[in-house]
Write an enzyme that holds these catalytic residues in place. Structure first.
Site, PDB file in Angstrom:
ATOM      1  N   SER A 161       1.518  -5.398  14.268  1.00  0.00           N
ATOM      2  CA  SER A 161       1.428  -5.563  15.722  1.00  0.00           C
ATOM      3  C   SER A 161       0.144  -6.254  16.146  1.00  0.00           C
ATOM      4  O   SER A 161      -0.009  -6.662  17.300  1.00  0.00           O
ATOM      5  CB  SER A 161       1.519  -4.189  16.411  1.00  0.00           C
ATOM      6  OG  SER A 161       0.475  -3.342  15.949  1.00  0.00           O
ATOM      7  N   ARG A 165      -2.613   8.176 -10.465  1.00  0.00           N
ATOM      8  CA  ARG A 165      -2.424   7.044  -9.554  1.00  0.00           C
ATOM      9  C   ARG A 165      -3.067   5.767 -10.071  1.00  0.00           C
ATOM     10  O   ARG A 165      -2.493   4.696  -9.981  1.00  0.00           O
ATOM     11  CB  ARG A 165      -2.996   7.397  -8.169  1.00  0.00           C
ATOM     12  CG  ARG A 165      -2.707   6.359  -7.089  1.00  0.00           C
ATOM     13  CD  ARG A 165      -1.223   6.243  -6.808  1.00  0.00           C
ATOM     14  NE  ARG A 165      -0.940   5.249  -5.796  1.00  0.00           N
ATOM     15  CZ  ARG A 165       0.298   4.894  -5.424  1.00  0.00           C
ATOM     16  NH1 ARG A 165       1.343   5.474  -6.005  1.00  0.00           N
ATOM     17  NH2 ARG A 165       0.495   3.983  -4.506  1.00  0.00           N
ATOM     18  N   TYR A 182      -1.502  -8.729   8.372  1.00  0.00           N
ATOM     19  CA  TYR A 182      -0.248  -8.469   7.673  1.00  0.00           C
ATOM     20  C   TYR A 182      -0.407  -7.202   6.818  1.00  0.00           C
ATOM     21  O   TYR A 182      -1.520  -6.794   6.496  1.00  0.00           O
ATOM     22  CB  TYR A 182       0.112  -9.646   6.761  1.00  0.00           C
ATOM     23  CG  TYR A 182       0.267 -10.961   7.486  1.00  0.00           C
ATOM     24  CD1 TYR A 182       1.523 -11.476   7.774  1.00  0.00           C
ATOM     25  CD2 TYR A 182      -0.850 -11.697   7.894  1.00  0.00           C
ATOM     26  CE1 TYR A 182       1.671 -12.690   8.438  1.00  0.00           C
ATOM     27  CE2 TYR A 182      -0.716 -12.912   8.564  1.00  0.00           C
ATOM     28  CZ  TYR A 182       0.549 -13.397   8.828  1.00  0.00           C
ATOM     29  OH  TYR A 182       0.694 -14.578   9.500  1.00  0.00           O
ATOM     30  N   ALA A 183       0.711  -6.609   6.453  1.00  0.00           N
ATOM     31  CA  ALA A 183       0.669  -5.434   5.575  1.00  0.00           C
ATOM     32  C   ALA A 183       1.834  -5.502   4.597  1.00  0.00           C
ATOM     33  O   ALA A 183       2.943  -5.912   4.973  1.00  0.00           O
ATOM     34  CB  ALA A 183       0.715  -4.142   6.383  1.00  0.00           C
ATOM     35  N   CYS A 243       2.580   2.248 -13.409  1.00  0.00           N
ATOM     36  CA  CYS A 243       3.785   2.827 -14.011  1.00  0.00           C
ATOM     37  C   CYS A 243       3.648   3.009 -15.518  1.00  0.00           C
ATOM     38  O   CYS A 243       4.396   3.783 -16.126  1.00  0.00           O
ATOM     39  CB  CYS A 243       5.000   1.938 -13.722  1.00  0.00           C
ATOM     40  SG  CYS A 243       5.366   1.730 -11.966  1.00  0.00           S
TER      41      CYS A 243
END
Length: 459
Positions: free
Chosen positions: A278, A130, A283-284, A42
């Site tokens: 799933s 980015r 994990y995400a 940012c």
């Protein structure tokens, strides 16, 4: 236990730091294909605009800092495959292929810029925004080529921040946006117009100009004989330009999640309330996952560092087996940016968003002041309230002003998350001192005006 984290943005590094804070025994390795870690994307426009000294300033930590906490950071390491059955990750560092095992895997792969298939988009002088390397490349190209005119494709927050910062260093900028307003995801058209008017009024000086072109796409990027940008076609008009900034949106980076076999929703990875996918033990967090909208209860995206950090703390505390570990909560997507002197902020549902979700609302825009009328230096502040018609709950707020905006949008985020009605908001207690507020706070005044509007409509 061995925890492997992929990604060194806010989500990945906060996950690692949180695990280590609550558990000193877990082995933690973080992989990134970047050379730099722990920096704020940012901040990139503000370095280019010279409001921040240099890119080194926005790098908060080095890999060595994490090594002191017994967290291994592998830079320049691109993950190429995941085998969730064997619990292994394959990564490439230089020309060497390596495999590493894990007990828990955290995907913090973020998002990737969406670059539309425009003719000439691969010309020299076309950039995305980015990574810190993108920012360095933009700055170097400007300095090396004496860039005087830039086209920015996309009038979202990053596009507008970049445009204004480029103008501040003496470059003429044209912002091209397909829809009829700037900040299309953050503001309603009536509030966006306030910001646009402010920017157009600034163009009266002899300094560099910021031109906004709405309802037109970038048609073609024109290159010279050396393959470098020299112009951009917008409709039937050709704009002179030596650089193009593509700020046309970001898409969740789900490629590795797909390799791991994770279930994907409409846009991104699906997780449960502790951010587990799933696939067991995977994990995400961050920009690569879908979240629940606090107003509609539907799946949405929340590509904000604040959301990424909250999710990372959930994952970190749960992996560390902290007692009463938190769960992920629905989001209001509270956001703020600064363009010139203006703070521009929003939280919850917009009027446009309400219409898209078939929610009937009552809205008001109230103009008041940031300080007592007699106190020097006060500035106008505009507040828009979005109120659900059937129960008078406040479901959205937008605010624009030169000061005292952020804290008011944060207060509204709390109020909306607690289901406050506009009548309750109009009866809340607010602090007062002449240098920082009017005795009738702008939020109180906005709520009062909305209550009066509701009464009139119900008569």
């Amino acid at each position: 236990m061995k925890v492997l984290v992929i990604g060194t943005g806010a989500a990945g590094l906060t996950t690692a730091s949180t695990i280590r804070k609550y558990n000193s025994d877990i082995e933690i390795t973080v992989l990134t294909q970047e050379n730099y870690i722990a920096y704020s994307p940012c901040a990139i426009p503000y370095v280019i605009g010279k409001e921040i000294k240099d890119f080194k300033t926005i790098v908060m930590h080095e890999p060595e800092d994490y090594a002191k906490k017994n967290v291994e950071i592998l830079i320049n390491s691109e993950v190429v495959d995941i085998n969730a059955d064997e619990k292994t990750v394959v990564y490439k560092k230089a020309d060497e292929i390596n495999e590493i095992k894990y007990d828990k895997l955290v995907l913090a792969t973020g998002g990737t810029p969406f670059i539309p298939p425009i003719e000439g988009v691969n010309s020299k002088g076309v950039f995305k925004v980015r990574t810190i390397q993108d920012g360095m490349d933009i700055q170097n190209y400007i300095n090396k080529n004496g860039v005087k005119k830039v086209v920015v494709a996309g009038a979202g927050a990053i596009g507008m921040e970049m445009a204004y910062c480029l103008k501040e260093i003496g470059i003429d900028v044209s912002v091209i946006e397909m829809v009829p307003q700037i900040f299309p995801r953050a503001l309603d058209p009536d509030m966006a117009k306030i910001v646009q008017n402010y920017l157009e009024e600034e163009n009266t000086s002899e300094d560099a100009k910021l031109n906004i072109i709405l309802e037109k796409p970038v048609g073609k990027i024109i290159a010279d004989d050396n393959g470098a940008v020299c112009g951009v076609m917008v409709g039937e008009e050709t704009l002179e330009a030596q650089m193009v900034i593509m700020s046309t949106g970001v898409r969740s980076n789900i490629a590795l999640a797909q390799k791991a076999g994770c279930k994907i929703g409409r846009w991104a990875v699906l997780t449960d309330e502790i951010m587990e996918t799933s696939v067991a033990d995977v994990y995400a967090v961050g920009d690569c996952v879908e979240v629940v909208d606090a107003i509609t209860g539907e799946q949405t995206l929340s590509p904000f560092g604040t959301t990424a950090v909250r999710q990372a703390k959930v994952v970190g505390k749960n992996i560390a087996k902290l007692e009463n570990a938190p769960v992920s909560k629905p989001v209001l997507n509270s956001n703020v940016t600064k363009i010139g002197k203006l703070e521009i902020a929003g939280t919850g549902m917009s009027e446009i968003g309400a219409g898209m979700n078939n929610i009937e609302v009552i809205t008001t825009i109230t103009k008041s002041a940031s300080r007592a009328r007699y106190y020097p230096g006060g500035k106008p502040i505009y507040i828009k309230l979005i109120v659900k018609k059937d129960d008078n709950r406040v479901i959205g707020c937008q605010a624009i002003g030169e000061e005292r905006v952020t804290e008011r949008i944060d207060a509204m985020s709390i109020a909306i998350s607690k289901g406050v009605t506009v009548e309750e908001l109009a009866n809340m207690e607010f602090s007062y001192a002449p240098p920082v507020s009017m005795v009738v706070d702008p939020l109180f005044l906005a709520a009062e005006n909305t209550v009066e509007k509701i009464k009139k409509e119900n008569q």
